[in-house]
Design an enzyme around this catalytic site. Structure first.
Site, PDB file in Angstrom:
ATOM      1  N   CYS A   1      11.280  40.834  43.453  1.00 63.68           N
ATOM      2  CA  CYS A   1      11.211  41.537  44.689  1.00 63.68           C
ATOM      3  C   CYS A   1      10.105  40.972  44.648  1.00 63.68           C
ATOM      4  O   CYS A   1       8.573  41.035  44.158  1.00 63.68           O
ATOM      5  CB  CYS A   1      10.592  43.309  43.984  1.00 63.68           C
ATOM      6  SG  CYS A   1      11.278  44.390  43.405  1.00 63.68           S
TER       7      CYS A   1
ATOM      8  N   CYS B   1       1.885  48.348  39.551  1.00 64.34           N
ATOM      9  CA  CYS B   1       0.081  47.879  39.540  1.00 64.34           C
ATOM     10  C   CYS B   1       0.502  50.028  39.385  1.00 64.34           C
ATOM     11  O   CYS B   1      -0.555  50.571  39.872  1.00 64.34           O
ATOM     12  CB  CYS B   1       0.137  48.182  41.063  1.00 64.34           C
ATOM     13  SG  CYS B   1       0.764  47.935  42.125  1.00 64.34           S
TER      14      CYS B   1
ATOM     15  N   LYS C   1       2.643  36.151  43.526  1.00 62.76           N
ATOM     16  CA  LYS C   1       3.183  35.310  41.780  1.00 62.76           C
ATOM     17  C   LYS C   1       4.243  34.317  41.412  1.00 62.76           C
ATOM     18  O   LYS C   1       4.371  33.786  41.369  1.00 62.76           O
ATOM     19  CB  LYS C   1       4.344  37.041  41.421  1.00 62.76           C
ATOM     20  CG  LYS C   1       3.087  37.844  40.666  1.00 62.76           C
ATOM     21  CD  LYS C   1       3.387  39.096  40.595  1.00 62.76           C
ATOM     22  CE  LYS C   1       2.180  40.607  40.232  1.00 62.76           C
ATOM     23  NZ  LYS C   1       2.682  40.697  42.141  1.00 62.76           N
TER      24      LYS C   1
END
Length: 655
Positions: A180, A317, A186
């Site tokens: 994802c 998160c 990232k």
């Protein structure tokens, strides 16, 4: 996945916690405030007080920090030697200038490195837009940050978002899946780690970056393209059913298993309250209850495609155990010992975190608590699932070692909230062991009316395509007439991997040529019907009509210069620092503007595309200490660098 779930996944899938289509004002201004919104949610406070994820006596500090604006954090991007040069510029010029600065009688807090990020390549600062405007020096620093962010040398990335790629322990040979991936900060880290040795243009490994949202895939492409890697592919699939890919292994078709998987799932995002202020008023437990099933499905799909011995990082998160430990516990239980939680406590020295919890309760959005699945009334069974509760068997729970999970709390190091767990695959998943080669059990009714079970491959699913129809990827053939003039003009070395060159058209003139690594070529050739590729490869040549008269219709592209340069043996001009300054500050300087050495080299070359190469002098420490290759054009009387000024000017701004 149903439309409702897909929409929810898309809405949640900004990996750094920003809801789709909303940009925090803080992002635009490197520290602008959002003070007018009331940062209060009694249900949130009640929920986390009961769950005891915050150490005793710290809850007030935790809540106070959640109400504070998030410090701006930057990460220096790019490959090693270039990143070190940018760090040198930041430390020796900009940070030194602001460290003793006072604004309105108040001493400015100088930027600080993140203690746990390797090589001082990540920094945080509390400078607000208001303060930046009050000082010419700070404004200059701000302009530098904006300029370098635009050119991709610096990435504005939340501190906690930098953790998962570091825990994956990437090596250049690793095959990596980012499940994802959008918006891609990232992913960029993964690519950088893959290219840890700049002298290797084609690492053996690659990154396949996936996102469910077609539009967000293009944001991902934009992020990845800054790194100019031939080892990245962006694909567009629902992560919970991302197709299993095949590769050719010594002439036989084999299943592609990944060495490393980043599983940064859609989540409720309550760890992002410091920057996503909307979460304060929208927070409810129903968000996590709705996402729990999707998170498990994505994680299961990930471990299925992980190689034995491979490593998968699961992260959110969110601080909520329903999205965190409950998902990990369900995954470990399903794996029947095939997965193990790794102890990552020593991997990031300096990072403060809380160990995972082993006991939690489930609360409905109305505030009703359940401690065990047996307490849940039948009417709630569609909303609350057994996997949301901790395992009831004490021995099973102890064997899971959930305390090895890591929960980052905002008040411990002035960050956002985050959860991360590192999983190692010890054996094939149990359902793969029972049905080898991924065959599915099919019941067959015989003529004598007796049933038996045999195994057959699952029926192929027709790939659903959303969004734009992409151009095809067409590799050059062995005898393609386009190639010999290029080979001769640049005197390419015999080991140049010509078969890795591709175009994006079957018909008409080829406008651009791209390159991918050998391993990604293997993936592309064996999965064209199985996956939706948005983008791959790095542009190495572009058609130039002026070039035809000089013997080659294709000029070098700056994006692919570091991929090509190891193979180019002609048309290279070695230049000095002074030459680079001239080329980057003057539009079309005459050859005579260059220093004698470069001038003499240029005079010997015919007109056309060239490489301008700067090599550092270890004796001259005042000059940049990283090699730089620029695409250029040798004109009749002048020389030109084909590169945006921002892309290389940083190197010389502090020398």
């Amino acid at each position: 996945m149903g439309r409702k779930n897909r929409n929810r996944q898309r809405a949640q899938q900004d990996r750094d916690g920003k809801p789709e289509g909303k940009r925090n004002r803080d992002d635009a201004g490197w520290g602008a405030g959002y003070s007018e919104i009331i940062k209060e949610n009694k249900l949130f406070e009640h929920y986390y007080t009961e769950l005891k994820i915050v150490p005793e006596g710290e809850f007030e500090e935790f809540m106070e920090t959640m109400r504070e604006p998030l410090p701006a954090t930057i990460r220096i991007t790019g490959y090693k030697s270039h990143a070190k040069e940018i760090l040198h510029t930041l430390k020796e010029k900009y940070f030194k200038e602001v460290q003793d600065l006072e604004v309105d009688g108040q001493k400015i807090e100088a930027p600080q490195p993140l203690s746990w990020y390797p090589d001082e390549l990540a920094w945080h600062t509390n400078l607000s837009r208001k303060i930046l405007r009050k000082s010419p020096l700070l404004e200059k620093f701000h302009q530098f940050l904006v300029s370098e962010t635009e050119s991709g040398n610096i990435s504005r990335q939340e501190a906690v978002s930098m953790i998962p790629p570091l825990l994956l322990k990437i090596e250049p040979q690793h095959k990596i899946l980012d499940m994802c991936a959008a918006p891609g900060s990232k992913t960029a880290q993964l690519i950088e780690m893959l290219h840890s040795d700049m002298d290797v243009p084609f690492p053996e490994g690659f990154v396949i970056a996936n996102d469910v949202d077609n539009k967000r895939c293009y944001l991902l492409v934009h992020q990845a393209k800054r790194l100019n890697s031939p080892c990245i592919m962006v694909v567009n699939h629902d992560a919970s059913s991302i197709p299993r890919l095949h590769i050719d292994q010594d002439g036989k078709k084999d299943v592609l298993f990944y060495d490393r998987i980043l599983c940064d799932v859609p989540c409720s995002g309550d760890g992002t309250m410091r920057k996503n202020i909307d979460v304060w008023k929208k927070w409810t437990t129903s968000n996590s209850l709705h996402l729990h099933g999707l998170q498990i499905r994505i994680a299961v799909r990930g471990v299925e495609q992980l190689a034995v011995g491979g490593r998968m990082v699961y992260s959110t998160c969110s601080l909520n155990p329903i999205e965190d430990e409950a998902v990990i516990a369900a995954l470990l239980e399903k794996s029947e010992g095939a997965l193990e939680l790794a102890d990552a406590s020593a991997d990031l020295p300096g990072l403060k975190y809380m160990p995972g919890i082993t006991s939690w309760k489930v609360m409905t959005k109305e505030g009703q608590w359940f401690s065990d699945w047996s307490e849940v009334p039948t009417s709630r069974h569609t909303q609350i699932r057994p996997t949301m509760f901790p395992p009831t068997d004490p021995e099973k729970l102890a064997n899971m070692k959930l305390e090895r999970c890591m929960r980052i709390l905002p008040h411990h190091q002035n960050t956002g909230g985050f959860f991360v767990a590192v999983l190692v695959k010890k054996a094939p998943m149990p359902w793969n062991r029972r049905y080898p080669k991924y065959l599915q059990p099919v019941t067959v009714l015989h003529v004598d009316m007796k049933c038996s079970v045999c195994y057959s491959p699952p029926p192929p699913k027709k790939m659903k395509l959303f969004g734009f129809k992409e151009d095809p990827f067409v590799f050059l053939t062995e005898d393609d007439p386009i190639f010999p003039p290029i080979q001769a003009f640049y005197n390419l070395s015999p080991d140049f991997p010509k078969m890795n060159v591709l175009t994006r058209t079957h018909e008409g003139k080829k406008r651009h040529l791209y390159m991918v690594s050998k391993e990604l070529r293997n993936v592309l050739l064996n999965n064209s019907e199985r996956m939706k590729v948005i983008n791959t490869g790095v542009k190495v040549w572009s058609r130039n009509t002026d070039g035809e008269q000089f013997g080659c219709a294709f000029r070098l592209a700056q994006e692919g210069i570091y991929t090509l340069c190891p193979y180019i043996r002609a048309r290279i001009i070695n230049i000095s620092v002074e030459d680079v300054k001239v080329l980057l500050t003057q539009e079309n300087p005459f050859l005579s503007k260059l220093e004698d050495d470069a001038h003499n080299q240029a005079k010997k070359l015919e007109m056309g595309s060239i490489v301008l190469r700067y090599l550092p002098d270890p004796q001259d420490l005042d000059a940049p200490q990283c090699p730089i290759d620029l695409c250029g054009w040798r004109g009749k009387t002048s020389l030109r660098a084909f590169v945006p000024r921002n892309d290389a000017l940083w190197v010389f701004s502090s020398h």
